[in-house]
Design a protein around this motif. Sequence first.
Motif, PDB file in Angstrom:
ATOM      1  N   SER A 203     -41.193  18.989 -17.905  1.00  0.00           N
ATOM      2  CA  SER A 203     -39.741  19.048 -18.119  1.00  0.00           C
ATOM      3  C   SER A 203     -39.417  18.480 -19.503  1.00  0.00           C
ATOM      4  O   SER A 203     -40.270  17.843 -20.142  1.00  0.00           O
ATOM      5  N   VAL A 204     -38.171  18.664 -19.940  1.00  0.00           N
ATOM      6  CA  VAL A 204     -37.772  18.132 -21.257  1.00  0.00           C
ATOM      7  C   VAL A 204     -37.918  16.601 -21.321  1.00  0.00           C
ATOM      8  O   VAL A 204     -38.480  16.073 -22.289  1.00  0.00           O
ATOM      9  N   PRO A 205     -37.453  15.845 -20.311  1.00  0.00           N
ATOM     10  CA  PRO A 205     -37.664  14.385 -20.411  1.00  0.00           C
ATOM     11  C   PRO A 205     -39.149  14.006 -20.489  1.00  0.00           C
ATOM     12  O   PRO A 205     -39.504  13.056 -21.197  1.00  0.00           O
ATOM     13  N   GLU A 206     -40.015  14.726 -19.799  1.00  0.00           N
ATOM     14  CA  GLU A 206     -41.458  14.436 -19.912  1.00  0.00           C
ATOM     15  C   GLU A 206     -41.953  14.749 -21.327  1.00  0.00           C
ATOM     16  O   GLU A 206     -42.743  14.005 -21.904  1.00  0.00           O
ATOM     17  N   ARG A 207     -41.499  15.864 -21.879  1.00  0.00           N
ATOM     18  CA  ARG A 207     -41.885  16.226 -23.244  1.00  0.00           C
ATOM     19  C   ARG A 207     -41.412  15.155 -24.231  1.00  0.00           C
ATOM     20  O   ARG A 207     -42.101  14.822 -25.196  1.00  0.00           O
ATOM     21  N   ALA A 208     -40.203  14.625 -23.958  1.00  0.00           N
ATOM     22  CA  ALA A 208     -39.635  13.631 -24.879  1.00  0.00           C
ATOM     23  C   ALA A 208     -40.432  12.320 -24.854  1.00  0.00           C
ATOM     24  O   ALA A 208     -40.497  11.610 -25.861  1.00  0.00           O
ATOM     25  N   VAL A 209     -41.038  11.994 -23.726  1.00  0.00           N
ATOM     26  CA  VAL A 209     -41.928  10.821 -23.669  1.00  0.00           C
ATOM     27  C   VAL A 209     -43.073  11.008 -24.668  1.00  0.00           C
ATOM     28  O   VAL A 209     -43.442  10.101 -25.420  1.00  0.00           O
ATOM     29  N   ARG A 231     -34.004  25.387 -21.501  1.00  0.00           N
ATOM     30  CA  ARG A 231     -32.731  25.994 -21.095  1.00  0.00           C
ATOM     31  C   ARG A 231     -32.188  25.313 -19.832  1.00  0.00           C
ATOM     32  O   ARG A 231     -31.001  24.997 -19.738  1.00  0.00           O
ATOM     33  N   GLN A 232     -33.105  25.063 -18.889  1.00  0.00           N
ATOM     34  CA  GLN A 232     -32.723  24.430 -17.623  1.00  0.00           C
ATOM     35  C   GLN A 232     -32.151  23.029 -17.880  1.00  0.00           C
ATOM     36  O   GLN A 232     -31.151  22.634 -17.294  1.00  0.00           O
ATOM     37  N   PHE A 233     -32.803  22.273 -18.759  1.00  0.00           N
ATOM     38  CA  PHE A 233     -32.345  20.917 -19.066  1.00  0.00           C
ATOM     39  C   PHE A 233     -30.963  20.962 -19.722  1.00  0.00           C
ATOM     40  O   PHE A 233     -30.047  20.223 -19.333  1.00  0.00           O
ATOM     41  N   LEU A 234     -30.826  21.843 -20.713  1.00  0.00           N
ATOM     42  CA  LEU A 234     -29.542  21.928 -21.420  1.00  0.00           C
ATOM     43  C   LEU A 234     -28.435  22.375 -20.466  1.00  0.00           C
ATOM     44  O   LEU A 234     -27.299  21.880 -20.530  1.00  0.00           O
ATOM     45  N   ALA A 235     -28.755  23.281 -19.554  1.00  0.00           N
ATOM     46  CA  ALA A 235     -27.760  23.727 -18.567  1.00  0.00           C
ATOM     47  C   ALA A 235     -27.344  22.550 -17.688  1.00  0.00           C
ATOM     48  O   ALA A 235     -26.154  22.337 -17.416  1.00  0.00           O
ATOM     49  N   ALA A 236     -28.316  21.737 -17.258  1.00  0.00           N
ATOM     50  CA  ALA A 236     -27.996  20.574 -16.419  1.00  0.00           C
ATOM     51  C   ALA A 236     -27.114  19.579 -17.174  1.00  0.00           C
ATOM     52  O   ALA A 236     -26.291  18.881 -16.578  1.00  0.00           O
ATOM     53  N   MET A 237     -27.277  19.524 -18.503  1.00  0.00           N
ATOM     54  CA  MET A 237     -26.469  18.606 -19.323  1.00  0.00           C
ATOM     55  C   MET A 237     -25.117  19.228 -19.695  1.00  0.00           C
ATOM     56  O   MET A 237     -24.361  18.657 -20.476  1.00  0.00           O
ATOM     57  N   GLY A 238     -24.865  20.441 -19.163  1.00  0.00           N
ATOM     58  CA  GLY A 238     -23.606  21.113 -19.486  1.00  0.00           C
ATOM     59  C   GLY A 238     -23.599  21.688 -20.889  1.00  0.00           C
ATOM     60  O   GLY A 238     -22.532  21.872 -21.490  1.00  0.00           O
ATOM     61  N   THR A 298     -38.743   5.352 -24.508  1.00  0.00           N
ATOM     62  CA  THR A 298     -39.889   6.162 -24.084  1.00  0.00           C
ATOM     63  C   THR A 298     -39.771   6.588 -22.622  1.00  0.00           C
ATOM     64  O   THR A 298     -40.041   7.738 -22.281  1.00  0.00           O
ATOM     65  N   ASN A 299     -39.393   5.672 -21.768  1.00  0.00           N
ATOM     66  CA  ASN A 299     -39.460   5.941 -20.328  1.00  0.00           C
ATOM     67  C   ASN A 299     -38.243   5.387 -19.596  1.00  0.00           C
ATOM     68  O   ASN A 299     -38.343   4.424 -18.838  1.00  0.00           O
ATOM     69  N   SER A 300     -37.078   5.977 -19.809  1.00  0.00           N
ATOM     70  CA  SER A 300     -35.895   5.475 -19.100  1.00  0.00           C
ATOM     71  C   SER A 300     -35.026   6.619 -18.617  1.00  0.00           C
ATOM     72  O   SER A 300     -33.829   6.470 -18.434  1.00  0.00           O
ATOM     73  N   SER A 301     -35.644   7.780 -18.392  1.00  0.00           N
ATOM     74  CA  SER A 301     -34.882   8.949 -17.934  1.00  0.00           C
ATOM     75  C   SER A 301     -34.548   8.809 -16.446  1.00  0.00           C
ATOM     76  O   SER A 301     -35.082   7.928 -15.758  1.00  0.00           O
ATOM     77  N   TYR A 302     -33.721   9.717 -15.988  1.00  0.00           N
ATOM     78  CA  TYR A 302     -33.375   9.758 -14.557  1.00  0.00           C
ATOM     79  C   TYR A 302     -34.639   9.882 -13.704  1.00  0.00           C
ATOM     80  O   TYR A 302     -34.815   9.159 -12.721  1.00  0.00           O
ATOM     81  N   ALA A 303     -35.536  10.787 -14.088  1.00  0.00           N
ATOM     82  CA  ALA A 303     -36.741  11.006 -13.276  1.00  0.00           C
ATOM     83  C   ALA A 303     -37.607   9.745 -13.234  1.00  0.00           C
ATOM     84  O   ALA A 303     -38.132   9.361 -12.183  1.00  0.00           O
ATOM     85  N   ALA A 420     -43.686  13.180  -6.135  1.00  0.00           N
ATOM     86  CA  ALA A 420     -43.476  14.298  -7.070  1.00  0.00           C
ATOM     87  C   ALA A 420     -42.481  13.859  -8.144  1.00  0.00           C
ATOM     88  O   ALA A 420     -41.681  12.952  -7.920  1.00  0.00           O
ATOM     89  N   VAL A 421     -42.554  14.508  -9.319  1.00  0.00           N
ATOM     90  CA  VAL A 421     -41.577  14.196 -10.382  1.00  0.00           C
ATOM     91  C   VAL A 421     -40.211  14.690  -9.920  1.00  0.00           C
ATOM     92  O   VAL A 421     -40.044  15.876  -9.617  1.00  0.00           O
ATOM     93  N   PRO A 422     -39.206  13.786  -9.834  1.00  0.00           N
ATOM     94  CA  PRO A 422     -37.890  14.222  -9.344  1.00  0.00           C
ATOM     95  C   PRO A 422     -37.232  15.223 -10.291  1.00  0.00           C
ATOM     96  O   PRO A 422     -37.326  15.092 -11.510  1.00  0.00           O
ATOM     97  N   ASP A 423     -36.558  16.218  -9.701  1.00  0.00           N
ATOM     98  CA  ASP A 423     -35.758  17.164 -10.503  1.00  0.00           C
ATOM     99  C   ASP A 423     -34.393  16.549 -10.755  1.00  0.00           C
ATOM    100  O   ASP A 423     -33.926  15.709  -9.977  1.00  0.00           O
ATOM    101  N   LEU A 424     -33.729  17.001 -11.807  1.00  0.00           N
ATOM    102  CA  LEU A 424     -32.354  16.569 -12.033  1.00  0.00           C
ATOM    103  C   LEU A 424     -31.478  17.085 -10.892  1.00  0.00           C
ATOM    104  O   LEU A 424     -31.725  18.184 -10.368  1.00  0.00           O
ATOM    105  N   PRO A 425     -30.449  16.324 -10.490  1.00  0.00           N
ATOM    106  CA  PRO A 425     -29.568  16.822  -9.426  1.00  0.00           C
ATOM    107  C   PRO A 425     -28.765  18.036  -9.915  1.00  0.00           C
ATOM    108  O   PRO A 425     -28.661  18.273 -11.127  1.00  0.00           O
TER     109      PRO A 425
END
Length: 641
Positions: A203-209, A231-238, A298-303, A420-425
């Motif tokens: 996912s994008v947050p994993e890539r950002a790590v 695209r999925q990440f950006l869509a979730a961020m509106g 480095t590691n403070s995302s929702y997931a 499992a790695v949690p998905d964004l809500p």
Amino acid sequence: MTMNVTQKIIAAHLVSGEMVPGGEIGLRIDQTLTQDATGTMAYLQFEAIGVDRVRTDLSVSYVDHNTLQMGFRNPDDHRFLRTVARKYGVVFSPPGTGICHQLHLENFAKPGATLVGSDSHTPTAGGIGSLAMGAGGLSVALAMAGEPYFIAMPKVVRVRLEGALTGWASAKDVILHLLGLLSVKGGVGRVFEYAGPGVATLSVPERAVITNMGAELGATTSVFPSDGQTRQFLAAMGREGDWKELVADADATYDEEVVIDLSALEPLAAQPHMPDRVMPVRELAGLAVQQVAIGSCTNSSYADMKSVAQLFAAAKVSPETDTLISPGSKQVLKMLAREGLVEPLLDAGARLLECSCGPCIGMGGSPVSGGVSVRTFNRNFEGRSGTKDAKVYLVSPLTAAMVAIRGAFTDPATWGTAPAVPDLPADVPSIRDMFLYPPADGDGVEVQRGPNIVALEKFEGFGDVLEADVLLKAGDDITTDHIMPAGAEITALRSNVPAISAYVFNRVDEEFVARAKACDNGVIVAGENYGQGSSREHAALAPRHLGVRAVIAKSLARIHRANLVNFGILPLMLEDKADYDVLALGQRLTVPVAGITAGGIVRVAVAGGGSVAVRNDLTQKELDIIRAGGLLNYVRLSKTG
Ligand code: SF4
């Protein structure tokens, strides 16, 4: 011509130079970011350039480093940053909103955009497909003024990811593995571009790590393609409208290649005191741990936070292990709260900190003396935690949570089934109304400074001849720490050059400042490798304030030499190193400035008789910058013709 992702972004922003590795290229910059520790100086420099509005598509000023307000200096800085942002068209992120890189990823970073930030972990935005680079404050100020950003055209390394992560291995282990493989110097002059079938599994947050900690490789930056995950990440961020596809051409070429089989990775840890001292967590089993800190850019995302909360819901943390948690942004914290995931963190015995850098820079949360601290951060240099003899290990959030529960490193084989790695809500709350957006016109806005903020002075250029006194005769290996010492008391004065200048060389020669103030112009004479160490701009800026106009050394360190040029100090080298003995403290020297040519040699006369030959390795442009009195003057002059 077929291109990889890096080349595509560079080609779309190239304003000067050729895309040949090693050659200088100038890039148009779309976005900038600053954080408060470096931002005050960047905005003072921006003001000194004299442009009335930022000329980027977007500039953001984050306050995340010095958020503690225990005296007037940090709040003064915060107010200055808030008002200067309003005046010049910069978005402002107030203290407590989150960590700059996490916030930028969630709210502003765009695939295919160029970003420079006055923070070394700016490459975090490479996770979304930006070409994002860390830079000095002056470079960021110039980018805000619409000037190009100059770098050496990097080599592009393809990091081919195969397979998929399994078990307790996570994105952090990918970058720790790469650090173990290549070392902290392995990325110099390179961009790490991720490719291969494993990319789609992250996912994008994993890539950002991974791109965040590419900074620890010494890389120019790291970048992922922009694909369906993006695209999925950006869509979730509106922000789906910010998405565009950005992938390497099928037959794109790279300068180097590394292959990583994700399915072969296991939980790893970087041992004290270097991020590349990597070993498997299982080999550390039995080591008692006094502190666990989860968070940082480095590691403070929702997931990351949700994984930890889920593990803590099933088991309390060890009473022997002080456990600190800092979510990366208020968005992350809101999602945790909404899903009832704050309570498990609190009930397990963890301490919830502000959404900021916090313990990563020793702003609270220092470990006990001699203690072992296990952190999800990106750096574990000696003393960075605020406790000189603490031993800091860098790990993933999953590993950190299991260490907190057990109170010690244990073998991941005993941890059971990995979550499992949690998905964004489905419904991610926006925090975009928490940023302060500038008015369309900043004319009526007053920049509030307070006593800790002092505008940059305008330095004079050179006449034909420089008459100056030798203010210091230093030996070999003078570091930027010798020139401009650090420490909380001194760095609190970072926005006040006259005040911080009182500390120049004070650990080398207590009389230096008084001597400098007693004469108009000064020269520093030094041995080999003058100015080695950090990129600290104040090590050139503060001596310039005190009247230092030239350095004559046996040799000069590269980054400091560049800073000398930027602030209008002549970096000269003795043609014959034996002439070092001819020069002495207090001598009056005459430097024939008008006769200096790029790469040429001139003779410097010594009052009372004799002379020494000095050479330079300046380009014509650098010489013009120095003659103008520094880069700010040079840019101002070029704007007015
Ligand atoms: Fe720097 Fe740490 Fe803040 Fe990241 S969390 S920006 S590494 S101080």
